[in-house]
Design a protein around this motif. Structure first.
Motif: not given
Length: 607
Positions: A270-273, A294-295, A318-320
């Motif tokens: 999730g850190q691969l922003s 989801g991040n 759902g945040n993607l």
């Protein structure tokens, strides 16, 4: 506690301790009183007998004691619990022994001993390059990965910590538990087995999680373990991982498909922003999909198909909001689909095929999506097609291998954007509606293994919208369509570019239309067990015509094709010599034709 024993039970207790293997002045670990309160279950207390360090004693009696005379720890414990304890008891002998361990110097010595033992354990964990330790009665299991599986190893099942080495483990599941370290360095245990586990006396049922604290007690059936953590090693690992991840923050494309990647995806993904395209399909990844995905709000394409992922799809997906392609097919995902997915307004392709989702029907919120491609093959769907499909803009629809039934609705003719339709392996019936001709853009059609009846000609007469709409493939095998096949099939505009035509296992009857020979791009023709008769058409590269009533000889220009890959004309009425050919065709492909002869069959008799 000993000072409160009622007088009438003092002699009982003294006698029990005198005859036991625990000397009355044996050292008792201070952690028993600090870690285990009066609420601690007996099963937990019973597992910490190893914390008692008995002093060797010599029997004072002359007679030899039998095993029956020596009480076990649980017997003494039960005896104490049944006694009537009184705060007024003033047994000087007991008070004297207890007071020896209440002296300040003695307390300090015990504390120092505990500190030394703890430091020694911490040094041992660090020296092994581990984060934590699972200390059993027989072995020490150093945990060096952020995720380990506990269980019973077999030829088919591989685990990180094999509990068989601790003793009798027949009742333990092959995959009993998962211990995972989170992003913050905390540890938790998840029960993967069939039976309950206990952490500090608290039950952990199948599928439940439990936070693990330092020096906690884990009980799995008859086995007991102490779990401890080296916080310095954990902090060092997290610091190193953080510095490595800094170099990946700008990563936009990751292609790791077709490898042998195992274990679960770490939550640190999730850190691969900046990631936009993520390809991990065709590996051996397992575990649950981390909610931290989801991040990744910049993610456009996500391909995770053909792995061993389990559990539910996280609602955080759902945040993607930039996701266009989501492919989770061919895994072991289950449970209800999160309705939060309806927020994915950029999503164009959704493939959840071959997951035991138990959908029953397509959720109504799917109509809020703007999909072009929807694949839900083998997901447990039942009943009829939902009406909202009639107003969709789908170009690809795959609902194969479900339990859909009934007639194809007339509104299917409204789905004019369809180019690929797969409804195979369902229970649709009876006939193909005339509205099917309105599917102008349809290129690939698969209706095999249903209960369709009636004529096939409706399919062949489909309209097209130049330059689109020419068939590439048709598979309607294993139905109950009847013939005859229209003689002009090879002259129909929709059939001009077809490469594969599969009509096997339908009671078609009649003859093979000669116009099929005009289908210049046809490579695969399968007419197995259709009751057809007549001559074999030419210019084909894959020919499966077994179990029919074909007659005549085998055309030389057919069997000698350089591109020929499949050929089977068994169980017909062919005759004459088999023409010379270079393709490797087995004998079985020519059997049960009484008039055929020549290689690979016996040579022809000269007249």
């Amino acid at each position: 506690m000993f000072s409160r024993i009622a007088p009438r039970n003092r002699s009982q207790l003294r006698s029990a301790f005198a005859n036991s293997s625990f000397a009355s002045d044996g050292v008792f670990d201070r952690s028993l009183s600090s870690r285990y309160s009066s609420d601690t279950p007996l099963c937990a207390i019973g597992t910490i007998k190893g914390l008692l360090r008995p002093k060797a004693t010599t029997p004072t009696t002359d007679h030899e004691e039998s095993d029956d005379d020596i009480p076990c720890f649980s017997d003494i414990e039960a005896m104490i619990l049944q006694m009537d304890l009184s705060p007024d008891d003033e047994d000087s002998n007991v008070l004297e022994k207890v007071s020896r361990y209440q002296h300040e110097d003695t307390k300090k010595k015990i504390i120092r001993l505990e500190q030394c033992a703890h430091s020694s354990m911490q040094r041992a964990i660090a020296s092994k390059g581990a984060f934590a330790i699972l200390h059993g009665c027989r072995l020490k299991h150093y945990i060096k990965e952020t995720e380990v599986i506990l269980g019973r190893a077999t030829d088919e099942t591989d685990v990180d910590i094999d509990l068989r080495r601790e003793g009798c483990a027949n009742k333990i599941s092959r995959r009993q538990a998962l211990i995972r370290m989170g992003e913050d360095g905390s540890f938790f245990l998840k029960n993967l087995g069939k039976s309950s586990m206990f952490v500090n006396g608290k039950e952990v049922t199948t599928g439940q999680h439990m936070h693990l604290t330092p020096s906690c007690l884990i009980e799995i059936r008859e086995l007991a373990f102490v779990f401890d953590i080296n916080h310095k090693s954990v902090k060092r690992y997290l610091a190193n991982a953080g510095s490595k991840n800094k170099g990946l923050i700008s990563l936009q494309f990751c292609l790791m498909s077709e490898n042998k990647l195992t274990r679960s995806i770490p939550s640190s993904i999730g850190q691969l922003s900046s990631i936009q395209r993520l390809f991990l399909e065709n590996n051996q990844l397992s575990g649950e999909l981390p909610s931290s995905i989801g991040n990744l709000t910049n993610l456009n394409e996500m391909f995770f198909s053909n792995n061993n992922f389990t559990g539910k799809i996280p609602p955080s997906f759902g945040n993607l909001n930039n996701l266009q392609i989501l492919d989770l097919s061919r895994n072991r995902l289950s449970g209800e689909l999160p309705s939060q997915l309806d927020k994915l307004q950029q999503l164009q392709t959704l493939d959840l095929s071959f997951n035991p989702l138990g959908l029953t029907s397509i959720p109504n919120w799917f109509q809020n999506l703007k999909l072009f491609r929807l694949a839900l093959a083998n997901t447990g769907m039942e009943g009829q097609l939902p009406n909202w499909l009639s107003s969709s803009s789908l170009s690809t629809l795959d609902l194969s291998s479900n339990a859909l039934t009934g007639e194809l609705p007339r509104w299917i003719g409204n789905m004019t954007s369809l180019s690929f339709l797969n409804l195979s392996n369902n229970g649709f019936q009876p006939s193909i509606l005339i509205e099917f001709e309105n599917l102008w853009h349809l290129v690939d059609l698969d209706l095999h293994s249903n209960r369709f009846t009636g004529s096939l000609n409706t399919l062949f007469f489909k309209q097209i919208q130049l330059p689109l709409g020419h068939y590439n493939s048709i598979d309607v095998s294993n139905n109950m369509f009847n013939g005859p096949i229209d003689e002009s099939i090879g002259e129909r505009t929709a059939m001009d570019y077809i490469t594969s035509l599969e009509l096997s296992n339908n009671p078609l009857g009649g003859t093979i239309p000669k116009s099929i020979g005009k289908l210049g791009r046809l490579q695969v023709l399968k007419l197995v067990e259709t009751g057809l008769s007549g001559m074999i058409p030419v210019e084909l590269t894959s020919i499966l015509l077994s179990k029919n009533n074909l007659s005549g000889s085998i055309p030389e220009n057919v069997i000698s094709l350089k591109t020929l890959q499949e050929f089977d004309v068994s169980n017909n009425r062919l005759y004459g010599q088999i023409p010379p050919h270079k393709a490797l065709i087995p004998v079985s492909s020519f059997l049960h034709n009484l008039g055929l002869c020549g290689a690979p069959l016996p040579s022809c008799k000269r007249s």
